[in-house]
Design a protein around this motif. Sequence first.
Motif, PDB file in Angstrom:
ATOM      1  N   THR A 179       0.809  -1.217   0.000  1.00  9.90           N
ATOM      2  CA  THR A 179       0.000   0.000   0.000  1.00  9.90           C
ATOM      3  C   THR A 179       0.843   1.267   0.000  1.00  9.90           C
ATOM      4  O   THR A 179       0.550   2.207  -0.748  1.00  9.90           O
ATOM      5  N   TYR A 180       1.877   1.301   0.823  1.00 15.48           N
ATOM      6  CA  TYR A 180       2.596   2.553   1.054  1.00 15.48           C
ATOM      7  C   TYR A 180       3.987   2.648   0.424  1.00 15.48           C
ATOM      8  O   TYR A 180       4.421   3.745   0.075  1.00 15.48           O
ATOM      9  N   LEU A 181       4.691   1.549   0.282  1.00 12.54           N
ATOM     10  CA  LEU A 181       6.066   1.639  -0.200  1.00 12.54           C
ATOM     11  C   LEU A 181       6.271   1.153  -1.630  1.00 12.54           C
ATOM     12  O   LEU A 181       7.028   1.748  -2.385  1.00 12.54           O
ATOM     13  N   PHE A 182       5.637   0.064  -1.988  1.00 12.29           N
ATOM     14  CA  PHE A 182       5.864  -0.529  -3.302  1.00 12.29           C
ATOM     15  C   PHE A 182       4.543  -0.913  -3.985  1.00 12.29           C
ATOM     16  O   PHE A 182       4.342  -2.069  -4.355  1.00 12.29           O
ATOM     17  N   PRO A 183       3.645   0.060  -4.193  1.00 12.81           N
ATOM     18  CA  PRO A 183       2.352  -0.285  -4.802  1.00 12.81           C
ATOM     19  C   PRO A 183       2.468  -0.794  -6.238  1.00 12.81           C
ATOM     20  O   PRO A 183       1.576  -1.497  -6.715  1.00 12.81           O
ATOM     21  N   GLU A 184       3.553  -0.472  -6.912  1.00 12.66           N
ATOM     22  CA  GLU A 184       3.741  -0.927  -8.292  1.00 12.66           C
ATOM     23  C   GLU A 184       4.538  -2.230  -8.368  1.00 12.66           C
ATOM     24  O   GLU A 184       4.745  -2.770  -9.455  1.00 12.66           O
ATOM     25  N   GLN A 185       5.007  -2.707  -7.239  1.00 10.10           N
ATOM     26  CA  GLN A 185       5.805  -3.933  -7.182  1.00 10.10           C
ATOM     27  C   GLN A 185       5.301  -4.770  -6.007  1.00 10.10           C
ATOM     28  O   GLN A 185       5.928  -4.868  -4.961  1.00 10.10           O
ATOM     29  N   LYS A 186       4.143  -5.359  -6.182  1.00  7.61           N
ATOM     30  CA  LYS A 186       3.438  -6.034  -5.097  1.00  7.61           C
ATOM     31  C   LYS A 186       4.165  -7.260  -4.553  1.00  7.61           C
ATOM     32  O   LYS A 186       4.648  -8.099  -5.312  1.00  7.61           O
TER      33      LYS A 186
END
Length: 100
Positions: free
Chosen positions: A65-72
Amino acid sequence: MKEVILSADGDSVVYSVPDAVANNLESYCNTFCNQWMQTSPAAEKYKIGGVYCYNEADFIDYLNTYLFPEQKSVFVKSLGWTDLGRRLPAAYSNHPYFNF
């Protein structure tokens, strides 16, 4: 993406996480526990009776949600009880490990 092992005084769970997290797992976990939990209004949902209660799945949600939303980060498999990482299967013995 790299695999890490996380637990919260229970089963050890393998997750695939961004390389930066795997390479600095303890730092990311400690930031989640000791900084984000204490300062983020979003962490209030983990507060029960004045005490924060969370587990490895909550850490993964924080990453996604907060740090890596594009790299789940994603669940890979549960290893079951490994005695807090002391009895990991040989194939996972070199994976970064953190117990919340």
